[in-house]
Structure formats: structure tokens, C-alpha cells
Design a protein around this motif. Structure first.
Motif, PDB file in Angstrom:
ATOM      1  N   GLN A  42      89.037  72.245  57.356  1.00 15.12           N
ATOM      2  CA  GLN A  42      88.702  70.969  56.719  1.00 15.12           C
ATOM      3  C   GLN A  42      88.731  71.107  55.205  1.00 15.12           C
ATOM      4  O   GLN A  42      89.275  70.267  54.489  1.00 15.12           O
ATOM      5  N   GLN A  43      88.198  72.240  54.741  1.00 10.90           N
ATOM      6  CA  GLN A  43      88.138  72.501  53.309  1.00 10.90           C
ATOM      7  C   GLN A  43      89.541  72.662  52.718  1.00 10.90           C
ATOM      8  O   GLN A  43      89.824  72.146  51.634  1.00 10.90           O
ATOM      9  N   ARG A  44      90.397  73.363  53.444  1.00  9.27           N
ATOM     10  CA  ARG A  44      91.775  73.564  52.953  1.00  9.27           C
ATOM     11  C   ARG A  44      92.484  72.218  52.809  1.00  9.27           C
ATOM     12  O   ARG A  44      93.214  71.990  51.851  1.00  9.27           O
ATOM     13  N   ILE A  45      92.265  71.327  53.788  1.00  6.24           N
ATOM     14  CA  ILE A  45      92.909  70.011  53.751  1.00  6.24           C
ATOM     15  C   ILE A  45      92.385  69.195  52.566  1.00  6.24           C
ATOM     16  O   ILE A  45      93.147  68.593  51.817  1.00  6.24           O
ATOM     17  N   THR A  46      91.061  69.223  52.393  1.00  8.13           N
ATOM     18  CA  THR A  46      90.450  68.460  51.301  1.00  8.13           C
ATOM     19  C   THR A  46      90.948  68.951  49.945  1.00  8.13           C
ATOM     20  O   THR A  46      91.296  68.154  49.069  1.00  8.13           O
ATOM     21  N   LEU A  47      91.008  70.285  49.790  1.00  8.13           N
ATOM     22  CA  LEU A  47      91.475  70.855  48.522  1.00  8.13           C
ATOM     23  C   LEU A  47      92.922  70.467  48.256  1.00  8.13           C
ATOM     24  O   LEU A  47      93.292  70.127  47.127  1.00  8.13           O
ATOM     25  N   LYS A  48      93.740  70.513  49.304  1.00  7.07           N
ATOM     26  CA  LYS A  48      95.158  70.170  49.148  1.00  7.07           C
ATOM     27  C   LYS A  48      95.315  68.707  48.758  1.00  7.07           C
ATOM     28  O   LYS A  48      96.131  68.372  47.898  1.00  7.07           O
ATOM     29  N   GLU A  49      94.503  67.838  49.370  1.00  6.21           N
ATOM     30  CA  GLU A  49      94.569  66.413  49.011  1.00  6.21           C
ATOM     31  C   GLU A  49      94.257  66.216  47.526  1.00  6.21           C
ATOM     32  O   GLU A  49      94.927  65.442  46.846  1.00  6.21           O
ATOM     33  N   LYS A  50      93.242  66.934  47.051  1.00 12.03           N
ATOM     34  CA  LYS A  50      92.882  66.839  45.632  1.00 12.03           C
ATOM     35  C   LYS A  50      94.053  67.247  44.752  1.00 12.03           C
ATOM     36  O   LYS A  50      94.375  66.600  43.768  1.00 12.03           O
ATOM     37  N   GLU A  51      94.701  68.356  45.155  1.00 15.01           N
ATOM     38  CA  GLU A  51      95.833  68.877  44.385  1.00 15.01           C
ATOM     39  C   GLU A  51      96.985  67.860  44.370  1.00 15.01           C
ATOM     40  O   GLU A  51      97.601  67.627  43.335  1.00 15.01           O
ATOM     41  N   ILE A  52      97.236  67.252  45.533  1.00 11.54           N
ATOM     42  CA  ILE A  52      98.311  66.255  45.639  1.00 11.54           C
ATOM     43  C   ILE A  52      98.013  65.053  44.739  1.00 11.54           C
ATOM     44  O   ILE A  52      98.896  64.541  44.050  1.00 11.54           O
ATOM     45  N   LEU A  53      96.741  64.626  44.721  1.00 10.91           N
ATOM     46  CA  LEU A  53      96.362  63.490  43.878  1.00 10.91           C
ATOM     47  C   LEU A  53      96.537  63.817  42.393  1.00 10.91           C
ATOM     48  O   LEU A  53      96.972  62.980  41.609  1.00 10.91           O
ATOM     49  N   GLN A  54      96.213  65.062  42.028  1.00  8.59           N
ATOM     50  CA  GLN A  54      96.422  65.479  40.634  1.00  8.59           C
ATOM     51  C   GLN A  54      97.909  65.470  40.289  1.00  8.59           C
ATOM     52  O   GLN A  54      98.313  65.012  39.216  1.00  8.59           O
ATOM     53  N   ASN A  55      98.728  65.989  41.216  1.00 11.33           N
ATOM     54  CA  ASN A  55     100.179  65.983  40.995  1.00 11.33           C
ATOM     55  C   ASN A  55     100.700  64.553  40.870  1.00 11.33           C
ATOM     56  O   ASN A  55     101.598  64.279  40.067  1.00 11.33           O
ATOM     57  N   MET A  56     100.121  63.652  41.670  1.00 12.25           N
ATOM     58  CA  MET A  56     100.538  62.252  41.641  1.00 12.25           C
ATOM     59  C   MET A  56     100.225  61.657  40.258  1.00 12.25           C
ATOM     60  O   MET A  56     101.045  60.957  39.671  1.00 12.25           O
ATOM     61  N   ARG A  57      99.043  61.975  39.765  1.00 12.78           N
ATOM     62  CA  ARG A  57      98.657  61.453  38.444  1.00 12.78           C
ATOM     63  C   ARG A  57      99.612  61.968  37.380  1.00 12.78           C
ATOM     64  O   ARG A  57     100.064  61.207  36.521  1.00 12.78           O
ATOM     65  N   LYS A  58      99.947  63.256  37.463  1.00  8.98           N
ATOM     66  CA  LYS A  58     100.869  63.843  36.483  1.00  8.98           C
ATOM     67  C   LYS A  58     102.234  63.167  36.544  1.00  8.98           C
ATOM     68  O   LYS A  58     102.834  62.846  35.527  1.00  8.98           O
ATOM     69  N   ALA A  59     102.745  62.956  37.765  1.00  9.20           N
ATOM     70  CA  ALA A  59     104.118  62.467  37.922  1.00  9.20           C
ATOM     71  C   ALA A  59     104.219  60.948  37.774  1.00  9.20           C
ATOM     72  O   ALA A  59     105.211  60.439  37.254  1.00  9.20           O
ATOM     73  N   PHE A  60     103.213  60.220  38.258  1.00 13.16           N
ATOM     74  CA  PHE A  60     103.349  58.760  38.311  1.00 13.16           C
ATOM     75  C   PHE A  60     102.278  58.012  37.511  1.00 13.16           C
ATOM     76  O   PHE A  60     102.338  56.799  37.387  1.00 13.16           O
ATOM     77  N   GLY A  61     101.275  58.728  37.023  1.00 15.39           N
ATOM     78  CA  GLY A  61     100.268  58.082  36.182  1.00 15.39           C
ATOM     79  C   GLY A  61      99.135  57.416  36.951  1.00 15.39           C
ATOM     80  O   GLY A  61      98.297  56.746  36.373  1.00 15.39           O
ATOM     81  N   TYR A  62      99.115  57.577  38.266  1.00 15.11           N
ATOM     82  CA  TYR A  62      97.986  57.026  39.034  1.00 15.11           C
ATOM     83  C   TYR A  62      97.700  57.886  40.265  1.00 15.11           C
ATOM     84  O   TYR A  62      98.527  58.707  40.666  1.00 15.11           O
ATOM     85  N   GLU A  63      96.512  57.675  40.823  1.00 14.34           N
ATOM     86  CA  GLU A  63      96.166  58.383  42.062  1.00 14.34           C
ATOM     87  C   GLU A  63      95.960  57.360  43.158  1.00 14.34           C
ATOM     88  O   GLU A  63      95.194  56.419  43.002  1.00 14.34           O
ATOM     89  N   LYS A  64      96.663  57.525  44.259  1.00 12.82           N
ATOM     90  CA  LYS A  64      96.477  56.621  45.384  1.00 12.82           C
ATOM     91  C   LYS A  64      96.037  57.460  46.578  1.00 12.82           C
ATOM     92  O   LYS A  64      96.746  58.342  47.029  1.00 12.82           O
ATOM     93  N   HIS A  65      94.830  57.159  47.050  1.00 13.95           N
ATOM     94  CA  HIS A  65      94.289  57.942  48.152  1.00 13.95           C
ATOM     95  C   HIS A  65      94.536  57.208  49.466  1.00 13.95           C
ATOM     96  O   HIS A  65      94.377  55.998  49.539  1.00 13.95           O
ATOM     97  N   TYR A  66      94.966  57.938  50.481  1.00 18.20           N
ATOM     98  CA  TYR A  66      95.208  57.327  51.789  1.00 18.20           C
ATOM     99  C   TYR A  66      94.273  57.922  52.832  1.00 18.20           C
ATOM    100  O   TYR A  66      93.861  59.074  52.707  1.00 18.20           O
ATOM    101  N   ASP A  67      93.980  57.126  53.839  1.00 16.97           N
ATOM    102  CA  ASP A  67      93.172  57.652  54.950  1.00 16.97           C
ATOM    103  C   ASP A  67      93.945  58.753  55.641  1.00 16.97           C
ATOM    104  O   ASP A  67      95.111  58.573  55.987  1.00 16.97           O
ATOM    105  N   LEU A  68      93.303  59.863  55.841  1.00 19.39           N
ATOM    106  CA  LEU A  68      93.964  60.989  56.498  1.00 19.39           C
ATOM    107  C   LEU A  68      93.135  61.388  57.721  1.00 19.39           C
ATOM    108  O   LEU A  68      91.973  61.762  57.587  1.00 19.39           O
ATOM    109  N   ASN A  69      93.729  61.253  58.885  1.00 21.77           N
ATOM    110  CA  ASN A  69      93.013  61.576  60.121  1.00 21.77           C
ATOM    111  C   ASN A  69      93.612  62.794  60.797  1.00 21.77           C
ATOM    112  O   ASN A  69      94.824  62.896  60.909  1.00 21.77           O
ATOM    113  N   VAL A  70      92.735  63.675  61.234  1.00 21.41           N
ATOM    114  CA  VAL A  70      93.182  64.804  62.036  1.00 21.41           C
ATOM    115  C   VAL A  70      92.897  64.454  63.489  1.00 21.41           C
ATOM    116  O   VAL A  70      91.775  64.121  63.823  1.00 21.41           O
ATOM    117  N   THR A  71      93.923  64.502  64.324  1.00 17.68           N
ATOM    118  CA  THR A  71      93.723  64.073  65.709  1.00 17.68           C
ATOM    119  C   THR A  71      94.417  65.012  66.697  1.00 17.68           C
ATOM    120  O   THR A  71      95.408  65.652  66.361  1.00 17.68           O
TER     121      THR A  71
END
Ligand code: ZN
Length: 164
Positions: A42-71
Motif C-alpha cells: 500500500q505504501q509503495r503505491i501511495t509513494l508512487k502516486e505522489k511521485e507521478i503527481l509531482q512529475n505531472m506538475r513538472k510536465a503539465f503545470g497541474y496535479e490531477k488525482h484519480y481514484d485508484l482501486n486495488v481489486t
């Protein structure tokens, strides 16, 4: 006669050991499926999401968070998929393949699905090559996906609700 008895005991012992190993494997794979996600994963997924959001901000200037479900209700061995249902975008990750593919999941699948989600957000719903267009690939790479190729032979953008 004496020797045969010994042999018999020996084989019985082997059979019991084998049954024990089988039972342990069965238990391990089933507890993994039925238990909630381990804290470490769970922690690895959460950390990766944070990293992706940071990359998104760098590349596109905004952060868009989506619901992520593990099933674990996925059909088959598909790693993940993204749905667009009446304007709502949801990412699903397949818990059933996490035990053997957690590194791939973290390094590639989350960015892969985030790129599909972002494409939906930007108004791109092309289903050619399963949504794996050049623009999708570029977004996936900018979000930090290690392997930005489609999964083999899988359709994983879905324009409806999941049946679960
Ligand atoms: Zn994809």
C-alpha cells in the motif's frame, strides 16, 4: 521384511512432508488474495502516486488525482485498467498479479494507467490501439513510467462502469 517396513515409513514421511509443503503454498497464496493489501505494498503505491503527481506538475503545470482501486475481482491476468463512466475516471489495479509482479506494478503500471486517465481528462477517447497513441506514450513517459508499452494483447480502457 524389516527393511520393507522401514522403507514404508520413509515413504510415508515423504508424503507427509509433501502434503505439508502443498498446504503451506495453498495457505500463502490464498491468504495473500483474501487479505487486504499489505501495508508495505500500500505504501509503495501511495509513494508512487505522489511521485507521478509531482512529475505531472513538472510536465503539465497541474496535479490531477484519480481514484485508484486495488481489486481482486479482475478477469484474468490483466495488470490494470482505467474506466471512464459518465465523466468519472477510475483506475483499477489487479491485486491477483501483485504477488509476482509488484515491481512492474509500481514502476510501470500505475503511470501507464494514470496516462490513460489523463488522456480521458484531456478529452481523448480514441480507442485505436487500445488508447495507446503516441500522445498517451509521451504522457506515460513524462509521468515517469519505466515501461510505456501496451500490455500484450489486452484491452484496458473501458467506457463504462466495471461490473463490480
Ligand atoms: Zn494501456
Amino acid at each position: 521384511m524389516h527393511f520393507n517396513k522401514k522403507l514404508e515409513k520413509f515413504f510415508l514421511l515423504i508424503i507427509f512432508i509433501a502434503l505439508g509443503v502443498l498446504a503451506k503454498n495453498y495457505y500463502t497464496s490464498h491468504t495473500f488474495k483474501d487479505q487486504p493489501l499489505s501495508q508495505k505494498n500500500q505504501q509503495r503505491i501511495t509513494l508512487k502516486e505522489k511521485e507521478i503527481l509531482q512529475n505531472m506538475r513538472k510536465a503539465f503545470g497541474y496535479e490531477k488525482h484519480y481514484d485508484l482501486n486495488v481489486t481482486d475481482k479482475f478477469p484474468g491476468r490483466l495488470y490494470g485498467l482505467t474506466t471512464f463512466n459518465e465523466g468519472k475516471i477510475t483506475i483499477y489495479l489487479n491485486k491477483k498479479v501483485m504477488q509476482e509482479s509488484m515491481d512492474y506494478m509500481v514502476e510501470s503500471v500505475i503511470a501507464h494507467e494514470y496516462a490513460h486517465a489523463l488522456m480521458f481528462s484531456l478529452g481523448h477517447f480514441e480507442e485505436d490501439s487500445g488508447g495507446h497513441t503516441e500522445q498517451w506514450k509521451e504522457i506515460c513517459q513524462k509521468l515517469g513510467g519505466k515501461d510505456c508499452r501496451p500490455y500484450v494483447d489486452q484491452k484496458e480502457i473501458i467506457m463504462s462502469k466495471m461490473p463490480f
